[in-house]
Design an enzyme around this catalytic site. Structure first.
Site, mmCIF file in Angstrom:
data_model
loop_
_atom_site.group_PDB
_atom_site.id
_atom_site.type_symbol
_atom_site.label_atom_id
_atom_site.label_comp_id
_atom_site.label_asym_id
_atom_site.label_seq_id
_atom_site.Cartn_x
_atom_site.Cartn_y
_atom_site.Cartn_z
ATOM 1 C CG ASP A 569 -114.572 -28.905 -62.132
ATOM 2 O OD1 ASP A 569 -113.500 -28.285 -62.251
ATOM 3 O OD2 ASP A 569 -114.695 -30.108 -62.406
ATOM 4 N NE ARG A 986 -101.833 -24.319 -64.832
ATOM 5 C CZ ARG A 986 -101.403 -25.442 -65.371
ATOM 6 N NH1 ARG A 986 -101.722 -26.605 -64.822
ATOM 7 N NH2 ARG A 986 -100.673 -25.437 -66.458
#
Length: 1402
Positions: A569, A986
């Site tokens: 992440d 996204r």
């Protein structure tokens, strides 16, 4: 026909007879034992497969009634409630004192190896198979292994049991004498009654003991001044004591709450249409909030929670001590977050303040069934409202939706609130904390999984040996040409075939050590100690949070040394997740001055002098900051502004806000920041004269905090009134509705009613979401300008959001509100219905502007990524940010560089799936010449090299979704495989997990996922190894991960040091374990040649029993725990050493076969050297006995075999020191000690005094020395030859370290660094730029780069030193010097030549 009373009585007795039977059915079902049709039906009825069963009803939405009788539809034919709800007593322990022994043994014998050895023990208890062995003695190894495991399990489970007891007996307040219609009549079995009696006696006994202790403490009281500063940790005894003392204290007070506990209650207001109190009903006065235990709380009870108390069950908040019905909770036990969260009581319960009002309540709650989602709850509170119309009394049902905002979950702690009254909706195993406490996905390391292949191979060898013995022995008994025909009493089985069968199973007993019984327990011990080493590594201790690297899964540490793909992440993982508002665009005008890390990276790529540019930018920003503060002070006195905390720097903004650029721009700036002060869900907390905002999202706190700094202060919120101060003017807005943010919606909206009675919707969210909801054909130029500003902000590495509004008429709002209330009250699919209704009003928006927030990189991230890349690990970043933001962060953290060819995979939604597939195929063929076939994918599985090109792939989440869902997965995977870096932008949490699963299953590689938020949990659990970062977004990821760390930079040491060490250790340990089993077992097999293969023992049976258990286990365990080929510093400086783990070279099957063949050779030497030497020599002891007896021959063979095995293991170790050599010596001495002591016992029969006879003969010592040298010399010669002529990378590094060449390299680098110009800073391995400092950070010591093409050891910085290796690296340097042993330095690495790895040549 039976009466209702008879049926009720029968049902109460039902659990007494059925409980045991149902448990048996469940156990049989789990073991896949076929059940009769009647048993299957009964099991389904009570286990919930049938929706109308007791447990099946539990899975359906529930309706709970308060002060109202249950309707007939909720009753069974006996008048009892149909529903069954679990008790609030929970048990997380696996065992109870009663079932521990049978259950633990049952679970242990699910292990195939334990079943095998149990089978052997049973065989040996049958005289025809094990007449030579005492069955009790034969069971000792299995008993030891099972016993050790049982003790370990008992210790682990005891702590859980104590915590369960403490938690279940925690006191809480429950409304007593209240008629709860939702609970069935509880039948208490005789066993539970017995337990309760025993517990009562136990409590009385402890109470008396405590009284005696208290009296003794009073007599032996210590003066207070002598006790100052003394503190002790609580024990389990103190936990019990506190629990029982608490019980006695509230029982002595009759369980009633003193009136003082109700001080500060909310004032009773007049009844409104939605009020759950029936004011015409009379209270009996018997109901009181009485203290009871958590385990006695039931669904439908009223409970009262006091300040700082833990919530006993999942409850709906009826009212709180706050006049507005607000309370605050700490959810650390649920999600790890320590910040307080606000919860609101139901508006219909604002008059419920005491026992009498609770008793007069008349309402019902429609609730969804229990589920594990911590962030969602759907329910509705309903009641009747009576009205008199037209002279008739009518009733109308009114409803109030219940969401998570009105729930208190079990495990939370009430803070800053005197009391809360609520009703229980879920208890025990139905509570969310228990539903989330299920074990995470079971992960087994790759070596452990592959271990089955090794075991199967040994089983094949074992059965082959037994088959040979059976056939030869049967043939031998059939023939009459042997002397045994005349001297023996006949065959055991009666016929050659039966003799063969008996010999086969006797051989299984004899050769059982070929499958090492202690292997699994040894691996478990080793991995436990490895996890402890990881936890206590001070280099991975995060001081800021006081958090060490915490292993959650102790059995996969070796997988850390084989990672090929890391999925990370971005926000909070690579970055700090500390948001700073830097820039914004309002009405087409951009504001803000900042010099971000991404901007510094762009300047560096353009060849600019970043140091000078940084000084210029910082000087300019500081001047603008002082000017801005001065202008704001002149405009209005903002007492909440702290000058040093101001992050948004723009004097131009203050200039425009003051109206000097026109009224339109001034109004736009005013509306923009007022919208930021209103559209949020933060909690304002006053700390002295300051206001601090607490938010679940750091982005939201940064937005509201910046609005406060520039004069738009959110002061407080009471119920639905939001108080703000805009440029010194206090305003009150009524919050009409909030449409919460979700990862699916990617936006949040509030509807407020202003002081001028205007209704305004304010919406903030991702730019793509907001732009598609703007008023069509309006603000065309503003959209273009704002989009360009946002694109520039993203290029600067900033996170962007858009703000928009819509003005509503009162009619529009209430028309929409009616639909929204229906959707919000829905029990099922509430989120989907709310989304549909929200779309109706979140449209035709007017754009206000956009924000840009910086999330700075964590310390050490660029260095760590560079190290991981050099180690051959591929890093993919999966983020929810825009593509431009992700790209610039990629440049800042060394994932991308200026020389890369960027492949941007971002297409419009209008592009059809076939067209998208054509585009993907074109990319794949144009850049790499591939077609995307299955054959190419199979070839890619075998290719573990770092991509040779310089391509990077950036793909948008919308495109990724279509690629993963369609037939393009293979082409996409091949495209990613050929790229050096992959960024997915996204993406949703589900897409993150899908990407990890795609790579893991399709490429069959070791994957690691790392994240910090709840949206990373799915990805973490899907990967082979999950790493969670303890960050600003709580600890949800850390709680679900296999390893939890404080910062991303610790990952490099976790993987490159501990992972590599543990992989090498476990792989080497497993190979050596099987090697020693082969040596030992085949010595027994060779003896059968001279014994007609009748499966007789060569050794005393205690040798067979203790060989794997004691004589040879310790050196192998030491190897698995302690061995290391190079130290941590070299592992980090030369990360290329990690590639052997990616290629699985140390655990390859051919390595295992090599060890097996080596053991086969050594078994030949160990047996035949001793046998042939002694067979040709006649020896006699002083008493005249021939020492060639079989037991004596066993000592002749066993002694060198055990010495060879233990020495071979330590020879394979890389690290020799006093500790490892001492344990090796201890392992060897155990054999000599046991032989000397055990042979003195009369019960040893023929083995009696064998040691005293044999150890006196010189032949024995000659055989011992000769055997050891003959066995180990080929291995030593092979290792020496390999290191001299075909050294591995690690051999060269170790030799360079030994000969101080690496130290010379360090010194030359330091000299060159001092003379080097700043131009070298363009290196990809430089320290990350820190925009907050006045100059570039001082570069750290560079990692070394091992260039396998030129076969030289090079550094990543310019230097003149290039070592060249002569044919003899170790010339003039003794291998086993005393100095090295005393210092614990590293010995040259052992190894075998592998065709998969090109060895380095001089």
């Amino acid at each position: 026909m039976e009466s209702v009373e008879e049926k009720s009585k029968q049902r109460r007795w039902l659990p007494n007879f059925k409980a045991l039977r149902l448990k048996v059915y469940r156990l049989a079902d789990r073991l896949n034992i076929p059940l009769a049709d009647a048993a299957r039906v009964e099991l389904e009825e009570y286990d919930g497969s049938d929706p109308q069963s007791l447990r099946g009803l539990q899975k359906l939405p529930r309706t709970l009634y308060f002060g109202l009788p249950l309707p007939d539809s909720e009753l069974d034919d006996t008048g009892e409630a149909k529903r069954w709800f679990p008790r609030n007593k929970i048990r997380t322990a696996k065992y109870t004192p009663i079932d521990f022994i049978p259950k633990n043994i049952f679970l242990q014998f699910q292990n195939v190896a334990n079943l095998f050895f149990l089978f052997l023990v049973i065989l040996q208890s049958i005289s025809i198979f094990g007449e030579q062995v005492n069955p009790g003695l034969a069971a000792v190894p299995l008993i030891v292994v099972v016993g050790i495991t049982a003790v370990k399990d008992a210790i682990e489970d005891f702590r859980r049991t104590m915590l369960d007891i403490h938690l279940n007996n925690t006191p809480t307040l429950r409304l007593s004498h209240y008629q709860n219609p939702n609970i069935r009549t509880e039948y208490i079995s005789y066993f539970r009654r017995f337990k309760k009696r025993i517990s009562a006696l136990f409590r009385v006994f402890l109470a008396k003991q405590e009284e005696k202790k208290r009296a003794k403490r009073l007599n032996d009281a210590v003066p207070l001044e002598d006790m100052a500063g003394s503190e002790s940790r609580p024990s389990y005894d103190s936990i019990f004591r506190e629990s029982f003392e608490a019980k006695r204290s509230f029982e002595d007070s009759k369980g009633k709450v003193p009136l003082s506990a109700l001080d500060g209650t909310a004032t009773i207001l007049q009844s409104r249409p939605m009020d759950i109190i029936d004011y015409e009903a009379e209270a009996t006065g018997e109901c009181h909030f009485k203290k009871t235990y958590w385990k006695d709380v039931r669904v439908g009870d009223f409970v009262k929670v006091m300040d700082n108390d833990e919530i006993p069950a999942d409850i709906v908040i009826i009212n709180s001590s706050d006049p507005e019905g607000i309370c605050y909770i700490e959810t650390k036990n649920l999600d790890g977050e320590t910040n307080l969260k606000m919860r609101h009581a139901l508006t219909c319960g604002k008059n419920v303040v005491d026992e009498a009002s609770c008793e007069r309540c008349r309402f019902w709650i429609e609730s969804e069934p229990p589920h594990a989602n911590l962030y969602e709850y759907n329910g509705a509170c309903k009641s009747f409202v009576h009205s008199e119309a037209g002279g008739s009394d009518t009733s109308q049902t009114v409803s109030e939706p219940i969401s998570l905002d009105s729930m208190l979950l079990r495990g939370c702690v009430l803070r800053n609130t005197k009391w809360v009254i609520g009703v229980v909706v879920f208890t025990g195993d139905d509570t969310k904390i228990m539903l989330n406490s299920g074990a995470p996905p079971l992960k087994r390391s790759r070596i452990t999984r592959n271990l089955n292949w090794n075991v199967y191979l040994n089983f094949i060898i074992l059965f082959s040996m037994c088959f040979v013995c059976a056939v030869v022995e049967g043939i031998a008994w059939r023939g009459h040409s042997r002397s045994s025909y005349y001297f023996e009493f006949g065959s055991i089985g009666g016929s050659p075939a039966k003799d063969g069968v008996v010999t086969f199973f006797t051989g299984v007993i004899l050769f059982q050590n070929l499958v090492p019984i202690s292997l699994y327990i040894s691996i478990e011990i080793v991995k436990t100690i490895q996890a402890i080493f990881i936890y206590f590594d001070k280099d991975m201790y995060y001081k800021k949070l006081k958090y060490a690297c915490t292993p959650k899964s102790w059995n996969i540490s070796d997988d850390l040394g084989q990672v090929e793909y890391i999925f990370s992440d971005k926000t909070g993982t690579l970055t700090q997740n500390v948001m700073e508002f830097k820039k914004c665009t309002i009405n087409g005008v951009a504001y803000g001055e900042a010099f971000t890390e991404a901007m510094a990276g762009m300047a560096k790529r353009e060849g600019k002098d970043t140091e000078e540019l940084t000084l210029q930018k910082q000087s300019f920003i500081e001047r603008d900051r002082m000017q801005m503060i001065s202008q704001m002070r002149n405009m209005h006195d903002n007492k909440y502004l702290v000058d040093d905390n101001l992050t948004f720097i723009s004097s131009q903004f203050v200039h425009d806000l003051a109206g000097k650029a026109g009224e339109e721009q001034s109004l736009a700036c005013y509306e923009f920041f007022l919208a930021l002060a209103l559209c949020h869900s933060v909690v304002a907390d006053r700390v002295g004269d300051r206001i601090v905002y607490k938010a679940q999202s750091p982005d939201e706190a940064a937005l509201v905090g910046t609005a406060r700094d520039v004069g738009f202060v959110f002061l407080d919120q009471r119920r639905d009134i939001m108080v703000t101060r805009a440029l010194g003017e206090t305003q009150r807005f009524k919050l009409m509705d909030t449409i919460e943010f979700s990862s699916a919606r990617k936006r949040m909206s509030v509807i407020v009613k202003g002081p001028d009675n205007r209704y305004v919707l304010i919406c903030k969210g991702a730019d793509s979401i907001i732009f598609e909801r703007l008023e069509p054909n309006e603000q065309v130029e503003l959209r273009k300008t704002t989009s360009e500003h946002l694109r520039i902000f993203a290029l600067e590495g900033l996170r962007t959001l858009c703000i928009a509004k819509r003005e509503l008429t009162e009619e529009e709002y209430y028309e929409w509100k009616e639909k929204y209330d229906i959707a919000a009250s829905a029990i099922e699919n509430r989120e989907e219905q709310i989304e549909e209704v929200a779309d109706l009003i979140e449209s035709h928006l007017t754009l206000l502007g956009g924000t840009a927030i910086e999330d700075r990189l964590q310390e050490g991230v660029p260095d760590s990524i560079a190290l991981l890349a050099q180690a051959g690990i591929k890093l993919w970043v999966l983020t929810g940010d825009k593509m431009e933001t992700a790209i610039n962060i990629g440049f800042s953290c060394n994932l991308l560089d200026a020389g890369m060819d960027m492949i941007k995979f971002d297409v419009d939604q209008e592009v059809s799936t076939p067209e998208l597939e054509v585009i993907l195929a074109d990319y794949l063929y144009r850049y790499f010449g591939l077609s995307g076939s299955v054959e190419e994918l199979e070839a890619a599985k075998k290719d573990h090299d770092t991509p040779s090109g310089s391509h990077a792939l950036v793909i948008d989440g919308s495109v990724l979704k279509r690629v993963l869902d369609g037939p393009m997965r293979t082409k996409f995977l091949l495209l990613c495989k050929r790229c050096k870096a992959v960024l997915c932008c996204r993406v949703s949490p589900a897409q993150k997990a899908d990407v990890v699963q795609l790579v893991r299953e399709s490429l069959e590689v070791m994957t690691l996922a790392i994240g910090d938020g709840a949206n990373d949990v799915a990805m973490i659990q899907k990967a082979d190894i999950g790493v969670g970062i303890v960050g600003e977004e709580g600890r949800a990821a850390a709680m679900s991960a296999d390893y939890a760390i404080g910062q991303f930079r610790f990952l490099s040491k976790l993987v490159l040091v501990h992972g590599r060490w543990d992989y090498n250790r476990v792989a080497e340990m497993v190979n050596n374990f099987f090697y020693k089993s082969v040596v030992w077992t085949f010595t027994l097999f060779w003896y059968q040649i001279y014994n007609n293969f009748d499966a007789n023992y060569l050794f005393d049976y205690t040798y067979v029993m203790l060989f794997n258990l004691i004589f040879s286990s310790l050196p192998v365990i030491v190897m698995g725990v302690y061995d290391q080929d190079v130290n941590a510093d070299l592992s980090l400086r030369i990360p290329q050493l990690y590639k052997r783990g990616i290629l699985q070279l140390n655990s390859a099957r051919k390595i295992f076969i090599g060890y097996m063949l080596d053991g086969f050779y050594q078994s030949v030497i160990c047996f035949f050297f001793s046998f042939l030497v002694i067979n040709n020599v006649t020896t006699a002891a002083q008493n005249g006995r021939d020492t060639m007896a079989v037991q004596d021959l066993g000592v002749y063979v066993a002694a060198p075999t055990i010495m060879v095995v233990d020495t071979y293991v330590i020879l394979n170790q890389s690290n020799w020191d006093v500790f490892s050599i001492g344990l090796w010596a201890l392992s060897c001495l155990t054999f000599w000690f046991w032989t000397g002591v055990y042979s003195q016992s009369l019960y040893t029969y023929e083995f009696y005094k064998s040691a005293s006879r044999i150890f006196r003969t010189p032949n024995f010592w000659a055989v011992l020395c000769g055997t050891i040298v003959s066995c180990l010399f080929p291995k030593f010669l092979f290792m020496t030859t390999q290191k001299l002529f075909w050294p591995y990378d690690v051999d060269i590094i170790r030799e360079s370290y030994r000969t101080k060449r690496l130290h010379e390299l360090d010194e030359e680098e330091e000299i060159e660094n001092a003379e080097q110009s700043p131009d070298w800073a363009s290196s990809t391995l430089q320290v990350p730029f820190n925009a907050s400092s006045s100059s570039l950070a001082t570069p750290k010591k560079e990692p070394l780069r091992l260039d396998t093409n030129s076969l030289t050891l090079t550094s990543s910085m310019p230097r003149s030193f290039t070592p060249s290796y002569t044919p003899s690296f170790l010339e003039g340097s003794p291998v086993f010097s005393d100095e090295i042993l005393n210092r614990g330095e590293y010995m040259p690495h052992r190894g075998s030549i592998s065709s998969s790895e090109q060895p380095l040549r001089p």
